[in-house]
Design an enzyme around this catalytic site. Structure first.
Site, PDB file in Angstrom:
ATOM      1  N   GLY A 145       1.220  -1.248   0.248  1.00 38.59           N
ATOM      2  CA  GLY A 145       0.037   0.272  -0.162  1.00 38.59           C
ATOM      3  C   GLY A 145       0.761   0.908  -0.118  1.00 38.59           C
ATOM      4  O   GLY A 145       2.041   1.297   0.088  1.00 38.59           O
ATOM      5  N   ASN A 168      -2.296  -8.526   0.015  1.00 38.28           N
ATOM      6  CA  ASN A 168      -2.886  -9.708  -0.755  1.00 38.28           C
ATOM      7  C   ASN A 168      -3.766  -8.652  -2.118  1.00 38.28           C
ATOM      8  O   ASN A 168      -4.286  -9.103  -2.501  1.00 38.28           O
ATOM      9  CB  ASN A 168      -5.081  -9.689  -0.223  1.00 38.28           C
ATOM     10  CG  ASN A 168      -5.333  -8.680   0.840  1.00 38.28           C
ATOM     11  OD1 ASN A 168      -5.178  -7.695   0.917  1.00 38.28           O
ATOM     12  ND2 ASN A 168      -6.805  -9.102   1.406  1.00 38.28           N
ATOM     13  N   GLY A 217      -3.978  -2.405  -2.438  1.00 37.50           N
ATOM     14  CA  GLY A 217      -2.646  -1.639  -3.015  1.00 37.50           C
ATOM     15  C   GLY A 217      -2.055  -2.437  -4.646  1.00 37.50           C
ATOM     16  O   GLY A 217      -2.900  -2.713  -5.012  1.00 37.50           O
ATOM     17  N   LEU A 246      -1.414 -17.528   9.229  1.00 42.79           N
ATOM     18  CA  LEU A 246      -0.394 -16.972   8.993  1.00 42.79           C
ATOM     19  C   LEU A 246       0.503 -17.516   9.752  1.00 42.79           C
ATOM     20  O   LEU A 246       1.288 -16.987  11.067  1.00 42.79           O
ATOM     21  CB  LEU A 246       0.622 -15.748   8.799  1.00 42.79           C
ATOM     22  CG  LEU A 246       1.489 -14.896   8.376  1.00 42.79           C
ATOM     23  CD1 LEU A 246       1.217 -15.826   6.685  1.00 42.79           C
ATOM     24  CD2 LEU A 246       1.476 -13.735   7.922  1.00 42.79           C
ATOM     25  N   LYS A 302     -12.698  -7.285   9.682  1.00 42.30           N
ATOM     26  CA  LYS A 302     -12.024  -8.766   9.649  1.00 42.30           C
ATOM     27  C   LYS A 302     -10.374  -8.425  10.042  1.00 42.30           C
ATOM     28  O   LYS A 302      -9.751  -8.599  10.739  1.00 42.30           O
ATOM     29  CB  LYS A 302     -12.299  -9.699   8.091  1.00 42.30           C
ATOM     30  CG  LYS A 302     -13.778 -10.143   8.439  1.00 42.30           C
ATOM     31  CD  LYS A 302     -14.038 -11.516   7.594  1.00 42.30           C
ATOM     32  CE  LYS A 302     -12.663 -12.476   7.421  1.00 42.30           C
ATOM     33  NZ  LYS A 302     -13.627 -13.438   6.562  1.00 42.30           N
ATOM     34  N   ASN A 315      -4.944 -11.905  14.603  1.00 42.00           N
ATOM     35  CA  ASN A 315      -3.322 -13.187  14.606  1.00 42.00           C
ATOM     36  C   ASN A 315      -1.986 -12.605  14.165  1.00 42.00           C
ATOM     37  O   ASN A 315      -0.884 -13.206  14.416  1.00 42.00           O
ATOM     38  CB  ASN A 315      -3.386 -12.999  12.327  1.00 42.00           C
ATOM     39  CG  ASN A 315      -4.516 -14.127  12.411  1.00 42.00           C
ATOM     40  OD1 ASN A 315      -5.216 -15.085  13.142  1.00 42.00           O
ATOM     41  ND2 ASN A 315      -5.029 -14.451  11.350  1.00 42.00           N
ATOM     42  N   GLY A 368      -0.253 -12.267  17.153  1.00 42.80           N
ATOM     43  CA  GLY A 368       0.310 -13.929  17.714  1.00 42.80           C
ATOM     44  C   GLY A 368       1.320 -14.108  17.504  1.00 42.80           C
ATOM     45  O   GLY A 368       2.565 -14.286  17.798  1.00 42.80           O
ATOM     46  N   TYR A 426     -15.043   1.357   9.750  1.00 37.15           N
ATOM     47  CA  TYR A 426     -13.307   1.620  10.030  1.00 37.15           C
ATOM     48  C   TYR A 426     -12.447   1.922  11.000  1.00 37.15           C
ATOM     49  O   TYR A 426     -12.247   1.160  12.139  1.00 37.15           O
ATOM     50  CB  TYR A 426     -13.115   2.318   9.442  1.00 37.15           C
ATOM     51  CG  TYR A 426     -11.367   3.174   9.602  1.00 37.15           C
ATOM     52  CD1 TYR A 426     -10.673   2.063   8.306  1.00 37.15           C
ATOM     53  CD2 TYR A 426     -11.196   4.248   9.273  1.00 37.15           C
ATOM     54  CE1 TYR A 426      -9.220   2.766   8.287  1.00 37.15           C
ATOM     55  CE2 TYR A 426      -9.831   5.006   8.817  1.00 37.15           C
ATOM     56  CZ  TYR A 426      -9.216   3.616   8.390  1.00 37.15           C
ATOM     57  OH  TYR A 426      -7.707   4.344   8.579  1.00 37.15           O
TER      58      TYR A 426
END
Ligand code: NAD
Ligand code: UDP
Length: 335
Positions: free
Chosen positions: A10, A32, A36, A61, A91, A99, A102, A145
Site C-alpha cells: 500500500g 493481498n 495496494g 499466517l 476483519k 493474527n 499472535g 473502519y
C-alpha cells in the site's frame, strides 16, 4: 534485524518498507493487494533483504524464521475503499490484528499497530490529544473502519497487558504523497487528479470542514521513531497545520494550474467537521515534528500523479483477484 510489514503493497506500507530497508533491516512484506499495488514494490525486485508474501492477514499466517518486529498496516484506509469493503475492513482490524499480535508474541517481537485519527470520530475536543476518548457512531457507514481500529487498539493493549508483548500504537492523521492510488477516493489524490485533468474539483459539503495533512516522509519518520521508542500508549503522528477543504482545493488549483470551477457534492454521512492532532507527546517523547508544509508536500506529490494521469491507468480501482470475505480459511506458512 527482521521485520514483518503487513500492507506493504500500500501507500504507507511501501514507504515504511523503504525506510526499514534503508535502516539496514530485512523486511518481509505481506499483502493481498485488495487496495495496494505490486507497482509500489517494483523497485525492490532485486533487493535481497526484501521478500513478499501474498496473503490475507485476516487468515492465519505462520512465520518460520525469527522476527524482531511486526508492523500491522494492512487495512483499506480511504473512506471510498472501506465503504466498498466493509466486512474485510472489520476483519483485518479484528482478525488481522489478532493474527499479527499472535505472530509478535510467538517471536518475542515488538509490535506496532497502524491506528488512525478516525478513532476520535467527529471530535468534540479540538485539537485531539491522545487521552480524548472520541465521538464515533458505531452503526454509521464509517463505523466499520473506526470501530475496527478501536477494537485493534484494545486488542493490542490486551496483548501488552496479558502477554507482555512489547507494543506501540500510532494514530495516523491524513497523510499524502507519492504512491497514493489516483482513484482511491481520498481528497488530496482526488483534487490533484482532477486538477491535472482540468476537471472541477469535487468539494463535499460547503468545504468548511477541516483536515491537517501530513507529508508521507514526515509520517514515516514519526512512525519509525515511535517503533524505536519505549512508548506503549497511543501516539498521534500528524501535521497540526489545519486547512479547510476549500483552502486545499484552492492550493491544488494553483499548483496544478487548473481553472475549472469547484463542484459541490453532498457531504458523506458522519464526515468529521474538524481534525487536527495535538502532537505534544510526539514532540516531547520522540523529538519529532513535521518538516514539510502543505505547499511543499503538494509540489513533491503532483509529479507522481502527472505520470499516472498521462499513462491513464488512473481510473483503475480493481487491483486484486479474490476479495471475497467468506471463502474457506486458508493458513499460510512462511519459512
Ligand atoms: P492503502 O490502501 O494504500 O494500503 C493498505 C494496504 O493493506 C494495501 O496494500 C492493501 O492491499 C493491504 N491490505 C488490506 N487488507 C489486507 C488484508 N486483509 N491482508 C493483507 N493485506 C491487506 O492505505 P494506506 O493509506 O497506506 O494505509 C495504511 C495503514 O495506515 C492502514 O492501516 C490505515 O488504516 C492506516 N492509516 C492511514 C492513513 C493515511 O492518511 N494514509 C491515516 C490513518 C491511518
Ligand atoms: N472530500 C472532498 N472531496 C473529495 C474527497 C473528499 O471534499 O473528492 C472531503 C471529505 O468529505 C472530508 C475530507 O475531504 O471532509 C477528507 O476526506 P478523505 O476521504 O481524504 O479522508 P477522511 O479524513 O475523511 O478520512
Amino acid at each position: 534485524m527482521r521485520v514483518l510489514i503487513t500492507g506493504a503493497g500500500g501507500f504507507l506500507g511501501s514507504h515504511l518498507t523503504d525506510r526499514f530497508l534503508a535502516e539496514g533491516y530485512e523486511v518481509v512484506g505481506v499483502d493481498n493487494f485488495i487496495t495496494g499495488s505490486r507497482k509500489n514494490l517494483a523497485h525492490l525486485e532485486s533487493e535481497p533483504r526484501f521478500s513478499l508474501v501474498e496473503h490475507d492477514v485476516s487468515r492465519p499466517l505462520h512465520m518460520g524464521s525469527k522476527l524482531d518486529g511486526v508492523l500491522h498496516f494492512a487495512s483499506p484506509a480511504s473512506p471510498v475503499d472501506y465503504l466498498e469493503y466493509p466486512i474485510q475492513t472489520l476483519k483485518v482490524g479484528g482478525l488481522g490484528t489478532h493474527n499479527t499480535l499472535g505472530i509478535a508474541r510467538a517471536h518475542g517481537a515488538r509490535y506496532l499497530l497502524a491506528s488512525t485519527s478516525e478513532v476520535y470520530g467527529d471530535p468534540e475536543v479540538h485539537p485531539q490529544p491522545e487521552d480524548y476518548w472520541g465521538h464515533v457512531n458505531p452503526v454509521g457507514p464509517r463505523g466499520v473502519y473506526d470501530e475496527a481500529k478501536r477494537y485493534a487498539e484494545a486488542m493490542t493493549m490486551a496483548y501488552h497487558r496479558t502477554h507482555a508483548v512489547d507494543t506501540r500504537i500510532v494514530r495516523i492523521f491524513n497523510t499524502y504523497g507519492p504512491r497514493m492510488r489516483p482513484a482511491d477516493g481520498r481528497v488530496v489524490s482526488n483534487f490533484i487528479v482532477q486538477g491535472l485533468r482540468g476537471e472541477s474539483m469535487t468539494v463535499y459539503g460547503d468545504g468548511s470542514q477541516t483536515r491537517s495533512f501530513c507529508y508521507v516522509d514526515d509520517e514515516v519518520d514519526g512512525i519509525f521513531r515511535l517503533f524505536k521508542s519505549s512508548r506503549v500508549l497511543p501516539t498521534n503522528i500528524g501535521n497540526p497545520d489545519e486547512f479547510s477543504i476549500r483552502q486545499l482545493a484552492e492550493f491544488v488549483m494553483e499548483e496544478t494550474g487548473s481553472t475549472a470551477p469547484l463542484r459541490n457534492l453532498p457531504l458523506p454521512d458522519d464526515d468529521p467537521k474538524v481534525r487536527k492532532p495535538d502532537i505534544r507527546i510526539a514532540r516531547e517523547v520522540l523529538g519529532w515534528s513535521p518538516t514539510v508544509d502543505l505547499r511543499e508536500g503538494l509540489r513533491r506529490t503532483i509529479p507522481h500523479f502527472h505520470k499516472l494521469v498521462d499513462g491513464e491507468d488512473a481510473r483503475s480501482r480493481t487491483l486484486g483477484e479474490d476479495h471475497s470475505d467468506d471463502s474457506a480459511s486458508a493458513a499460510a506458512t512462511v519459512t
